[in-house]
Design a protein around this motif. Structure first.
Motif, mmCIF file in Angstrom:
data_model
loop_
_atom_site.group_PDB
_atom_site.id
_atom_site.type_symbol
_atom_site.label_atom_id
_atom_site.label_comp_id
_atom_site.label_asym_id
_atom_site.label_seq_id
_atom_site.Cartn_x
_atom_site.Cartn_y
_atom_site.Cartn_z
ATOM 1 N N CYS A 319 0.832 -1.202 0.000
ATOM 2 C CA CYS A 319 0.000 0.000 0.000
ATOM 3 C C CYS A 319 0.871 1.260 0.000
ATOM 4 O O CYS A 319 1.990 1.253 0.516
ATOM 5 N N ALA A 320 0.318 2.337 -0.561
ATOM 6 C CA ALA A 320 1.017 3.626 -0.554
ATOM 7 C C ALA A 320 0.747 4.313 0.781
ATOM 8 O O ALA A 320 0.077 5.351 0.858
ATOM 9 N N LEU A 321 1.270 3.719 1.833
ATOM 10 C CA LEU A 321 1.035 4.194 3.195
ATOM 11 C C LEU A 321 2.241 5.008 3.646
ATOM 12 O O LEU A 321 3.344 4.468 3.783
ATOM 13 N N SER A 322 2.042 6.292 3.884
ATOM 14 C CA SER A 322 3.145 7.145 4.331
ATOM 15 C C SER A 322 3.278 7.076 5.844
ATOM 16 O O SER A 322 2.407 6.557 6.540
ATOM 17 N N GLY A 323 4.370 7.613 6.340
ATOM 18 C CA GLY A 323 4.566 7.644 7.781
ATOM 19 C C GLY A 323 3.473 8.426 8.486
ATOM 20 O O GLY A 323 3.018 8.052 9.568
ATOM 21 N N GLY A 324 3.019 9.519 7.851
ATOM 22 C CA GLY A 324 1.944 10.303 8.439
ATOM 23 C C GLY A 324 0.650 9.506 8.524
ATOM 24 O O GLY A 324 -0.064 9.557 9.530
ATOM 25 N N HIS A 325 0.347 8.768 7.460
ATOM 26 C CA HIS A 325 -0.855 7.924 7.480
ATOM 27 C C HIS A 325 -0.747 6.857 8.557
ATOM 28 O O HIS A 325 -1.733 6.537 9.234
ATOM 29 N N SER A 346 5.235 -4.949 4.218
ATOM 30 C CA SER A 346 6.115 -5.247 3.084
ATOM 31 C C SER A 346 5.689 -4.429 1.865
ATOM 32 O O SER A 346 4.506 -4.286 1.566
ATOM 33 N N GLY A 347 6.678 -3.875 1.176
ATOM 34 C CA GLY A 347 6.399 -3.089 -0.016
ATOM 35 C C GLY A 347 5.856 -1.707 0.251
ATOM 36 O O GLY A 347 5.527 -0.978 -0.692
ATOM 37 N N CYS A 348 5.753 -1.304 1.513
ATOM 38 C CA CYS A 348 5.299 0.055 1.861
ATOM 39 C C CYS A 348 6.525 0.962 1.900
ATOM 40 O O CYS A 348 7.131 1.173 2.959
ATOM 41 N N ALA A 349 6.887 1.487 0.748
ATOM 42 C CA ALA A 349 8.168 2.186 0.605
ATOM 43 C C ALA A 349 8.275 3.422 1.472
ATOM 44 O O ALA A 349 9.377 3.827 1.862
ATOM 45 N N HIS A 350 7.152 4.065 1.799
ATOM 46 C CA HIS A 350 7.198 5.343 2.522
ATOM 47 C C HIS A 350 6.587 5.260 3.911
ATOM 48 O O HIS A 350 6.329 6.295 4.538
ATOM 49 N N CYS A 351 6.356 4.055 4.419
ATOM 50 C CA CYS A 351 5.620 3.930 5.681
ATOM 51 C C CYS A 351 6.407 4.421 6.891
ATOM 52 O O CYS A 351 5.815 4.677 7.947
ATOM 53 N N LEU A 352 7.724 4.541 6.773
ATOM 54 C CA LEU A 352 8.527 5.019 7.900
ATOM 55 C C LEU A 352 9.120 6.394 7.615
ATOM 56 O O LEU A 352 10.070 6.816 8.279
ATOM 57 N N ALA A 353 8.559 7.080 6.638
ATOM 58 C CA ALA A 353 9.084 8.384 6.240
ATOM 59 C C ALA A 353 8.004 9.446 6.369
ATOM 60 O O ALA A 353 6.809 9.150 6.288
ATOM 61 N N PRO A 354 8.406 10.686 6.583
ATOM 62 C CA PRO A 354 7.419 11.773 6.677
ATOM 63 C C PRO A 354 6.764 12.026 5.325
ATOM 64 O O PRO A 354 7.306 11.691 4.277
ATOM 65 N N ASP A 355 5.566 12.619 5.367
ATOM 66 C CA ASP A 355 4.866 12.943 4.123
ATOM 67 C C ASP A 355 5.648 14.007 3.360
ATOM 68 O O ASP A 355 5.919 15.095 3.880
ATOM 69 N N CYS A 356 6.018 13.680 2.135
ATOM 70 C CA CYS A 356 6.777 14.632 1.324
ATOM 71 C C CYS A 356 6.635 14.240 -0.140
ATOM 72 O O CYS A 356 6.944 13.109 -0.515
ATOM 73 N N LEU A 357 6.166 15.151 -0.935
ATOM 74 C CA LEU A 357 5.931 14.842 -2.347
ATOM 75 C C LEU A 357 7.230 14.601 -3.101
ATOM 76 O O LEU A 357 7.245 13.899 -4.107
ATOM 77 N N LEU A 358 8.323 15.204 -2.621
ATOM 78 C CA LEU A 358 9.600 15.106 -3.341
ATOM 79 C C LEU A 358 10.475 13.979 -2.810
ATOM 80 O O LEU A 358 11.598 13.801 -3.281
ATOM 81 N N ARG A 359 9.988 13.217 -1.849
ATOM 82 C CA ARG A 359 10.814 12.170 -1.249
ATOM 83 C C ARG A 359 11.061 11.024 -2.221
ATOM 84 O O ARG A 359 10.172 10.603 -2.961
ATOM 85 N N LYS A 360 12.290 10.503 -2.208
ATOM 86 C CA LYS A 360 12.637 9.332 -2.995
ATOM 87 C C LYS A 360 12.598 8.097 -2.099
ATOM 88 O O LYS A 360 12.770 8.198 -0.879
ATOM 89 N N ALA A 361 12.396 6.956 -2.700
ATOM 90 C CA ALA A 361 12.297 5.719 -1.922
ATOM 91 C C ALA A 361 13.581 5.435 -1.159
ATOM 92 O O ALA A 361 13.563 4.795 -0.105
ATOM 93 N N GLU A 362 14.745 5.905 -1.676
ATOM 94 C CA GLU A 362 16.034 5.616 -1.047
ATOM 95 C C GLU A 362 16.399 6.603 0.056
ATOM 96 O O GLU A 362 17.445 6.457 0.706
#
Length: 711
Positions: A319-325, A346-362
């Protein structure tokens, strides 16, 4: 061997050995515990006939109450029939799951176990008429697991069979054809587990459709339902059929529903009916377990409206689940999640990161988000963070491993390889040479040529200071561990399309090598291990450490270790296998692998080995070495070899294996086939599902399903 307990020696006939040193000197309670680990066929047909005391103990109700035949590959047709004849009247729980080698006539003998309350016949050959005959004789049945194969016809079920089904409360149904199976007959269902394994086309090439179900009884009874679980294999037909099962749920949501889980690979479009169902659940029920297709959650505020009572399992895989979500919709600013036992991200690339439109998966994770998650779920037992880049920033107590070390109850864990790297590489610092990343040697130890020595952890030995080592030290009871490269793609995946040109490993994974693998040796209770896409494995010395110290290891999956195109760890792997005396399953996926006499000689020392799968693009094998290995390893019943050999070589070896060992191993399943051959799909469809799911095809298994979903 004597034919009955009365004809054999009694306790006085044993050798004059002190009671304290003789097995029969133990109390009955201890002996019953020991005997509980003996397969039922051996217990009743062999052990019981050794002496009078064991003859009585082997028939104790605590041992005959439950009979588990799954993975008892030596349970032949004759043994199963004799077993049922001897103790059938006492059996209340029987599992024959995955007993694909038994004939339908043997499965019919289950009808003699008239006191059965729970029976699992998944993977057994069952026609509609045969199922009807068996179930008609089981009036006390409350839990049932079956397969629904092409040709199934519910109209052939007798009235006695339907009466039994009307009392069934738990049903696990694996579908290989579009059908409602026996669901409409089960009017008292509380738990429904559906596994959709329908292929889009028949063997002859005909396209299947869910419209085949039109005209069948389509009124499943869900009013008492507490658990609904559906797992779909890839294919549009599975999605079409599951929608028909969900249609009734969308009309009226069961009041007692507390677990709703749908596992779908890829996308699964939301419909008006499913939207109504989700809105109804949000209004009327409080869930304890939730898993939804990613397309139903992405961009939706559904999680904010869902009510949870004492949740024990969440899966937001892919899922496209961000850290904020995650903080707002799952943790909800401090929601009590102490009951949560399983979490799949698994596969939640942004789940531990803050909401940011410019964020990269790495980009680096936000440690505060993970810290909040750990604090809210202190009793987590199963956690999956694989298939994503979770890079930790530099700084004290900021590393993912340091935060996960606060979860002492973890029993299974899946992480991307890059997540366990100690620190981010600095531009002003040269890469660490491979020799400096090697495992440190202890003082005064002799060093063997070819394989680097590995220290034992302990007060006397050196204590590595890596964050990964510290994490494993704090979760000593870990039973399953997966380290999977975030860019890894298998040539034979379970639920994803095969990709021939895989992506290169994450740059941070380059600093994870033999020393980090050696740290896994701390896990004395480890039984299942997966290592995939670790490019900095050099000598394989860490594997030796695991073989020496993880003596409970039962299943091992290794894929893409070291540099692509080179197998540099063969010596270490060979040394490791010599110590794996309890290893039952080995899956090895490595391009250009040479399955030669050296490899099979080392593998032959795994005396408990039962299942082997080798996947190697451009790999080779030596037929004589395979035959010699099979002759030495008497318990091997699954031999799947997918390499770069020619079709004629593969067919010749497969025929030789079947000709040599089929008669003495009733469950033998041999597949030898070129990995890149266009006919591979047709070959795979004939492999028993139990082997496809557990050995042949690659997948992450941590938190894949809720714990204790089925007995």
């Amino acid at each position: 061997m004597a034919s009955s307990g009365e004809d054999t020696c009694d306790d006085s006939d044993t050798a004059p050995v002190a009671d304290s040193a003789h097995l029969l000197g133990f109390s009955d309670e201890i002996l019953l515990h020991i005997l509980s680990h003996v397969p039922s066929t051996d217990l009743v047909l062999n052990v019981r006939r050794t002496c009078r005391k064991l003859a009585a103990l082997c028939l104790d109700k605590s041992l005959t109450h439950t009979v588990l035949l799954q993975k008892d590959y030596e349970a032949s047709e004759d043994k199963v029939k004799r077993l049922v004849k001897e103790i059938g009247r006492d059996v209340q729980q029987l599992s024959m799951a995955g007993c694909y080698w038994l004939s339908g006539t043997t499965v019919e003998h289950v009808a003699r176990c008239r006191g059965l309350v729970r029976v699992n016949l998944s993977g057994c050959p069952l026609t509609s008429l045969r199922l009807s005959k068996v179930l008609s004789a089981l009036p006390h049945l409350r839990s049932l697991a079956i397969d629904v194969s092409p040709g199934f016809d519910a109209s052939q079920l007798s009235s006695e069979c339907k009466a039994t089904l009307s009392r069934v409360r738990e049903l696990k149904q694996t579908l290989y054809t579009p059908s409602y199976g026996v669901v409409p007959c089960c009017t008292s269902l509380e738990k429904l587990l559906l596994y959709f394994e329908i292929l889009d086309r028949t063997r002859e090439g005909a396209v299947l459709s869910g419209q085949l179900m039109v005209g069948q009884s389509n009124v499943p009874h869900y009013q008492h339902l507490r658990v609904f679980y559906a797992r779909l294999a890839p294919g549009y037909i599975n999605q079409e059929v599951v929608r028909l099962y969900l249609a009734v749920l969308s009309d009226r949501t069961p009041e007692n529903l507390h677990a709703f889980l749908i596992s779908v690979p890829g996308s699964f479009a939301e419909s008006g009916a499913t939207r109504n169902l989700l809105e109804s659940m949000a209004r009327n029920v409080a869930l304890d377990a939730l898993q939804l297709p990613k397309s139903w959650l992405n961009g939706s505020a559904l999680l904010q409206h869902m009510k949870f009572s004492s949740p024990f399992y969440f899966s937001f895989s892919r899922c496209a689940l961000s850290g904020g979500h995650l903080l707002q919709r799952v943790i909800d600013g401090g929601r009590d999640l102490q009951s949560l036992a399983g979490l799949n991200l698994s596969g939640c690339a942004h789940c531990l990161a803050p909401d940011c439109l410019l964020r990269k998966a790495e980009d680096d994770i936000d440690p505060a988000i993970l810290e909040a998650l750990v604090a809210a779920c202190p009793n987590l037992r199963h956690l999956n963070l694989s298939a994503a880049h979770h890079h930790s920033p530099a700084g004290p107590s900021q590393h993912l491993c340091q935060l996960l070390a606060r979860l002492p109850h973890l029993r299974s864990l899946s992480l991307p390889v890059c997540a366990v790297a100690d620190s981010p590489p600095r531009a002003d610092r040269a890469p660490i040479p491979p020799t400096m990343r090697a495992v440190p040697r202890g003082f005064g130890k002799k060093v063997r040529i070819g394989v680097q020595s590995v220290p034992f952890p302990g007060p006397a030995g050196p204590q590595p200071s890596s964050v990964f080592w510290s994490l494993l030290k704090n979760v000593p009871f870990l039973d399953r561990l997966e380290l999977i490269g975030s860019n890894f793609s298998s040539a034979m995946p379970r639920n994803e399309p095969a990709i021939r040109n895989s992506l290169p490993p994450c740059s941070r994974a380059q600093s994870v090598g033999d020393a980090e693998v050696a740290a896994i040796g701390q896990l004395a209770f480890l039984r299942h291990l997966t290592l995939a896409q670790l490019p900095s494995i050099l000598t394989g010395s860490g594997l030796v450490s695991i073989g020496l110290q993880c003596q409970q290891l039962q299943s091992l999956s290794l894929a893409h270790l070291g540099l692509m195109g080179k197998v540099v760890y063969m010596s270490g792997l060979s040394d490791m296998l010599k110590h794996c005396k309890r290893l039952k399953d080995l899956r090895l996926e490595q391009p250009y692998f040479s399955a030669n006499a050296q490899f099979f000689q080392a593998l032959s020392q795994c005396s408990a080995l039962q299942r082997l799968c080798l996947v190697s693009r451009s790999g080779t094998l030596q037929p004589e070495a395979v035959l010699a290995f099979m002759a030495r390893c008497l318990h091997v019943v699954v031999c799947h070899l997918f390499t770069g050999e020619s079709l004629s070589t593969c067919r010749s070896l497969q025929q030789a294996l079947l000709r040599s060992f089929q008669a003495e191993r009733p469950a033998l399943n041999v597949v030898v086939f070129p990995l890149l051959h266009e006919g591979l799909t047709d070959v795979i469809r004939d492999v028993p599902m139990v082997h496809l799911d557990e050995v042949t095809l690659f997948k992450s298994r941590v938190a894949e399903e809720p714990p204790n979903l089925w007995w």
